[in-house]
Design an enzyme around this catalytic site. Structure first.
Site, PDB file in Angstrom:
ATOM      1  N   HIS A 185      23.869   0.266  10.704  1.00  0.00           N
ATOM      2  CA  HIS A 185      25.059   1.097  10.862  1.00  0.00           C
ATOM      3  C   HIS A 185      25.836   0.657  12.101  1.00  0.00           C
ATOM      4  CE1 HIS A 185      23.659   3.839   7.742  1.00  0.00           C
ATOM      5  NE2 HIS A 185      22.455   3.651   8.253  1.00  0.00           N
ATOM      6  N   THR A 225      11.903  -7.040  15.648  1.00  0.00           N
ATOM      7  CA  THR A 225      13.354  -7.056  15.866  1.00  0.00           C
ATOM      8  C   THR A 225      13.936  -8.465  15.849  1.00  0.00           C
ATOM      9  OG1 THR A 225      13.069  -7.132  18.264  1.00  0.00           O
ATOM     10  CG2 THR A 225      13.257  -4.944  17.254  1.00  0.00           C
ATOM     11  N   LYS A 226      13.064  -9.494  15.892  1.00  0.00           N
ATOM     12  CA  LYS A 226      13.520 -10.884  15.941  1.00  0.00           C
ATOM     13  C   LYS A 226      12.693 -11.721  14.989  1.00  0.00           C
ATOM     14  CE  LYS A 226      14.955 -10.560  20.722  1.00  0.00           C
ATOM     15  NZ  LYS A 226      14.712 -10.945  22.087  1.00  0.00           N
ATOM     16  N   ASN A 247       0.828  -1.198   0.000  1.00  0.00           N
ATOM     17  CA  ASN A 247       0.000   0.000   0.000  1.00  0.00           C
ATOM     18  C   ASN A 247       0.866   1.252   0.000  1.00  0.00           C
ATOM     19  OD1 ASN A 247      -2.403   1.563   0.200  1.00  0.00           O
ATOM     20  ND2 ASN A 247      -3.339  -0.072   1.415  1.00  0.00           N
ATOM     21  N   GLY A 279      -0.219  -1.594   8.839  1.00  0.00           N
ATOM     22  CA  GLY A 279       0.272  -0.247   8.572  1.00  0.00           C
ATOM     23  C   GLY A 279       1.253   0.254   9.615  1.00  0.00           C
TER      24      GLY A 279
END
Length: 184
Positions: A113, A163-164, A83, A140
């Protein structure tokens, strides 16, 4: 190894490399054209997406505006739909299975980074690939972080920060995303 080869291998690389600058510029030109298409220009929009993405299997949909770094590291399966206003930072591969639905404002980041400030100041960055299985719905404004693998039949709740890795057949949500329940 060239800086591009390092980037694709997930090693530390110099993002200011001339070859990579040229390739990002190419992607931006394609995105600029894509993001200016009208709904009536479906054939032209499809051509631009074909030129931008690495591989497309079957029929897909994508609502502009859309943003990415290179495009050629994005691989989508049949039935993929993204979307409005998605950003895919594809310094490494992003692989989507079949029938994946991506809500508006979703951000998928393979880029990372250094934590060390001197190394970060040098301009080095790296990437870790992301893999998303079949029949996944990413709500969303969700964020998928570098190196994550999402199994099949997963729902990622709106606004979740993944994150995992996520196993198949679950609903996750929150920041960081956590198991909420099993899916049918």
């Amino acid at each position: 190894m060239t800086e591009k080869e390092k980037m694709l291998a997930g090693e530390w690389y110099q993002s200011r490399d001339e070859e990579l600058i040229v390739e990002r510029s190419r992607a931006r030109q394609l995105m600029n054209s894509l993001n200016q298409t009208k709904d009536t220009e479906e054939h032209y929009r499809k051509q631009l997406i074909d030129d931008l993405f690495g591989t497309i299997e079957g029929e897909i949909g994508l609502e502009p505006p859309f943003y990415c770094d290179y495009g050629y590291n994005i691989h989508v399966g049949d039935g993929f739909f993204a979307n409005y206003n998605c950003a895919f930072l594809d310094v490494c591969e992003i692989r989507f299975g079949r029938r994946v639905l991506v809500g508006p404002n979703v951000q998928i980041y393979t880029a990372t980074h250094p934590m060390n400030r001197e190394m970060r100041a040098s301009g080095l960055e790296a990437g870790r690939p992301i893999s998303i299985g079949d029949d996944v719905w990413i709500g969303g404004s969700a964020v998928i972080n570098p190196g994550v693998t999402i199994g099949d039949n997963v729902v990622v709740g709106a606004g979740a920060v993944v994150t995992k890795d996520i196993p198949s057949n679950v609903f996750v949500g929150g920041n960081p995303a956590k198991f909420i329940r099993h899916m049918d």
